[in-house]
Write a protein that holds these residues in place. Structure first.
Motif, PDB file in Angstrom:
ATOM      1  N   MET A   1       0.846  -1.182   0.000  1.00  0.00           N
ATOM      2  CA  MET A   1       0.000   0.000   0.000  1.00  0.00           C
ATOM      3  C   MET A   1       0.884   1.235   0.000  1.00  0.00           C
ATOM      4  O   MET A   1       1.852   1.318   0.756  1.00  0.00           O
ATOM      5  CB  MET A   1      -0.904  -0.043   1.233  1.00  0.00           C
ATOM      6  CG  MET A   1      -1.771   1.177   1.465  1.00  0.00           C
ATOM      7  SD  MET A   1      -3.199   1.480   0.378  1.00  0.00           S
ATOM      8  CE  MET A   1      -4.090  -0.039   0.400  1.00  0.00           C
TER       9      MET A   1
ATOM     10  N   PRO B   1       1.987   5.096   0.785  1.00  0.00           N
ATOM     11  CA  PRO B   1       1.743   5.934   1.955  1.00  0.00           C
ATOM     12  C   PRO B   1       0.708   7.021   1.641  1.00  0.00           C
ATOM     13  O   PRO B   1       0.535   7.405   0.492  1.00  0.00           O
ATOM     14  CB  PRO B   1       3.116   6.552   2.245  1.00  0.00           C
ATOM     15  CG  PRO B   1       3.837   6.518   0.954  1.00  0.00           C
ATOM     16  CD  PRO B   1       3.320   5.314   0.209  1.00  0.00           C
TER      17      PRO B   1
ATOM     18  N   ASP C   1       6.790   4.708   5.737  1.00  0.00           N
ATOM     19  CA  ASP C   1       6.068   3.732   4.925  1.00  0.00           C
ATOM     20  C   ASP C   1       4.574   4.028   4.895  1.00  0.00           C
ATOM     21  O   ASP C   1       3.873   3.612   3.981  1.00  0.00           O
ATOM     22  CB  ASP C   1       6.263   2.315   5.484  1.00  0.00           C
ATOM     23  CG  ASP C   1       7.699   1.835   5.343  1.00  0.00           C
ATOM     24  OD1 ASP C   1       8.429   2.366   4.488  1.00  0.00           O
ATOM     25  OD2 ASP C   1       8.079   0.928   6.099  1.00  0.00           O
ATOM     26  N   GLU C   2       4.096   4.739   5.931  1.00  0.00           N
ATOM     27  CA  GLU C   2       2.671   5.007   6.061  1.00  0.00           C
ATOM     28  C   GLU C   2       2.279   6.434   5.675  1.00  0.00           C
ATOM     29  O   GLU C   2       1.148   6.676   5.273  1.00  0.00           O
ATOM     30  CB  GLU C   2       2.230   4.787   7.505  1.00  0.00           C
ATOM     31  CG  GLU C   2       2.437   3.366   7.992  1.00  0.00           C
ATOM     32  CD  GLU C   2       2.196   3.254   9.480  1.00  0.00           C
ATOM     33  OE1 GLU C   2       1.213   2.591   9.856  1.00  0.00           O
ATOM     34  OE2 GLU C   2       2.977   3.850  10.256  1.00  0.00           O
TER      35      GLU C   2
ATOM     36  N   SER D   1     -10.758   4.666  13.665  1.00  0.00           N
ATOM     37  CA  SER D   1      -9.719   3.719  14.091  1.00  0.00           C
ATOM     38  C   SER D   1     -10.007   2.298  13.624  1.00  0.00           C
ATOM     39  O   SER D   1      -9.149   1.427  13.711  1.00  0.00           O
ATOM     40  CB  SER D   1      -9.549   3.753  15.606  1.00  0.00           C
ATOM     41  OG  SER D   1     -10.759   3.406  16.238  1.00  0.00           O
TER      42      SER D   1
ATOM     43  N   PRO E   1      -8.208  -0.281   8.531  1.00  0.00           N
ATOM     44  CA  PRO E   1      -6.991  -1.046   8.797  1.00  0.00           C
ATOM     45  C   PRO E   1      -5.660  -0.328   8.563  1.00  0.00           C
ATOM     46  O   PRO E   1      -4.636  -0.770   9.065  1.00  0.00           O
ATOM     47  CB  PRO E   1      -7.109  -2.242   7.852  1.00  0.00           C
ATOM     48  CG  PRO E   1      -7.976  -1.759   6.736  1.00  0.00           C
ATOM     49  CD  PRO E   1      -8.923  -0.768   7.359  1.00  0.00           C
ATOM     50  N   ASP E   2      -5.639   0.759   7.807  1.00  0.00           N
ATOM     51  CA  ASP E   2      -4.343   1.371   7.520  1.00  0.00           C
ATOM     52  C   ASP E   2      -4.435   2.887   7.455  1.00  0.00           C
ATOM     53  O   ASP E   2      -5.515   3.465   7.352  1.00  0.00           O
ATOM     54  CB  ASP E   2      -3.757   0.805   6.215  1.00  0.00           C
ATOM     55  CG  ASP E   2      -4.666   1.017   5.017  1.00  0.00           C
ATOM     56  OD1 ASP E   2      -5.181   2.130   4.852  1.00  0.00           O
ATOM     57  OD2 ASP E   2      -4.853   0.074   4.236  1.00  0.00           O
ATOM     58  N   VAL E   3      -3.273   3.518   7.523  1.00  0.00           N
ATOM     59  CA  VAL E   3      -3.181   4.979   7.512  1.00  0.00           C
ATOM     60  C   VAL E   3      -3.719   5.543   6.203  1.00  0.00           C
ATOM     61  O   VAL E   3      -4.439   6.546   6.215  1.00  0.00           O
ATOM     62  CB  VAL E   3      -1.720   5.426   7.754  1.00  0.00           C
ATOM     63  CG1 VAL E   3      -1.553   6.916   7.537  1.00  0.00           C
ATOM     64  CG2 VAL E   3      -1.289   5.030   9.160  1.00  0.00           C
ATOM     65  N   TYR E   4      -3.411   4.911   5.095  1.00  0.00           N
ATOM     66  CA  TYR E   4      -3.893   5.403   3.808  1.00  0.00           C
ATOM     67  C   TYR E   4      -5.429   5.447   3.792  1.00  0.00           C
ATOM     68  O   TYR E   4      -6.029   6.460   3.417  1.00  0.00           O
ATOM     69  CB  TYR E   4      -3.369   4.532   2.662  1.00  0.00           C
ATOM     70  CG  TYR E   4      -3.814   5.039   1.312  1.00  0.00           C
ATOM     71  CD1 TYR E   4      -3.143   6.081   0.692  1.00  0.00           C
ATOM     72  CD2 TYR E   4      -4.929   4.502   0.683  1.00  0.00           C
ATOM     73  CE1 TYR E   4      -3.561   6.578  -0.535  1.00  0.00           C
ATOM     74  CE2 TYR E   4      -5.356   4.984  -0.543  1.00  0.00           C
ATOM     75  CZ  TYR E   4      -4.675   6.018  -1.144  1.00  0.00           C
ATOM     76  OH  TYR E   4      -5.105   6.510  -2.354  1.00  0.00           O
TER      77      TYR E   4
ATOM     78  N   ARG F   1      -7.508   5.533   6.343  1.00  0.00           N
ATOM     79  CA  ARG F   1      -7.993   6.541   7.280  1.00  0.00           C
ATOM     80  C   ARG F   1      -7.833   7.938   6.697  1.00  0.00           C
ATOM     81  O   ARG F   1      -8.700   8.796   6.844  1.00  0.00           O
ATOM     82  CB  ARG F   1      -7.252   6.430   8.618  1.00  0.00           C
ATOM     83  CG  ARG F   1      -7.731   5.254   9.452  1.00  0.00           C
ATOM     84  CD  ARG F   1      -7.173   5.288  10.848  1.00  0.00           C
ATOM     85  NE  ARG F   1      -5.754   5.023  10.937  1.00  0.00           N
ATOM     86  CZ  ARG F   1      -5.205   3.819  10.984  1.00  0.00           C
ATOM     87  NH1 ARG F   1      -5.962   2.738  10.952  1.00  0.00           N
ATOM     88  NH2 ARG F   1      -3.906   3.677  11.083  1.00  0.00           N
TER      89      ARG F   1
ATOM     90  N   ARG G   1      -5.042   3.814  16.471  1.00  0.00           N
ATOM     91  CA  ARG G   1      -4.891   2.359  16.432  1.00  0.00           C
ATOM     92  C   ARG G   1      -6.224   1.686  16.731  1.00  0.00           C
ATOM     93  O   ARG G   1      -6.963   2.142  17.597  1.00  0.00           O
ATOM     94  CB  ARG G   1      -3.830   1.898  17.434  1.00  0.00           C
ATOM     95  CG  ARG G   1      -2.452   2.466  17.143  1.00  0.00           C
ATOM     96  CD  ARG G   1      -1.965   2.061  15.767  1.00  0.00           C
ATOM     97  NE  ARG G   1      -0.659   2.665  15.468  1.00  0.00           N
ATOM     98  CZ  ARG G   1      -0.179   2.792  14.269  1.00  0.00           C
ATOM     99  NH1 ARG G   1      -0.846   2.373  13.233  1.00  0.00           N
ATOM    100  NH2 ARG G   1       1.011   3.342  14.064  1.00  0.00           N
TER     101      ARG G   1
END
Length: 192
Positions: free
Chosen positions: A1, A3, A36-37, A127, A130-133, A135, A190
């Motif tokens: 994925m 960032p 990475d995120e 939250s 599952p991932d920063v992207y 969100r 999280r």
């Protein structure tokens, strides 16, 4: 994925946008984030300072708040910077217009800094994503929907501290931090 990518824009890319860039990175790192995120970069609408380091007063403000100024070099905003960004934060309304003129399809993801800070305080943190992207994309979509086409106000703008005393830089850095902190919290929430 890939960032989640945030582009910070101001006039010459030596004061406001570098403070925003480096403070958002510091806030993300403090919450356990990584490159990475999240990818944060900046540019200026003018080319006067291309290749120059961050303004020394801006650098002091970043360092005083736990950020790193190492390796910073100002650059001119290009269409490719906008294309590579999931969220564009500008110092002023005029710079939003500049970005949107450069890339009309970026309107939904381009905000004045204070405008975005004001809007994200009204959006629940996702939250469960599952991932920063994911969100980040959800946050930008929610902020765009929340503004419902209403224009930003002058109060949303970041004053230009260039050539001003340290206290002026400090106030602008505090305004920036009042948006980067909640943005970092929203991105790096999280799952419970």
């Amino acid at each position: 994925m890939a960032p989640f990518s945030v582009l910070c824009v101001c006039m010459g890319n030596i004061c406001r946008s570098p403070m925003a860039e480096r403070l958002l990175v510091a806030d993300a790192l403090a919450l356990g984030g990584s490159a990475d995120e999240l990818y944060v970069h900046g540019a200026g609408v003018g080319s006067w300072h291309v290749g120059q380091p961050m303004d020394p007063q801006a650098a002091r403000q970043v360092e005083a708040r736990g950020g790193d100024v190492t390796g910073f070099k100002a650059r001119k905003l290009l269409a490719e910077h906008v294309d590579a960004s999931d969220l564009i934060l500008t110092a002023t309304i005029e710079q939003v217009e500049y970005v949107v003129e450069l890339r009309p399809d970026a309107a939904a993801r381009t905000f004045v800094f204070g405008e975005f800070g004001r809007l994200i305080r009204q959006i629940p943190i996702k939250s469960d994503l599952p991932d920063v992207y994911g969100r980040g994309v959800a946050l930008v979509e929610a902020a765009d929907k929340l503004r419902s086409g209403a224009p930003p106000t002058e109060a949303d703008e970041l004053d230009d501290p260039w050539g001003r005393p340290d206290a002026y830089f400090s106030r602008v850095a505090d305004e920036i931090h009042s948006t980067t902190r909640p943005l970092a919290r929203a991105l790096f929430a999280r799952p419970r």
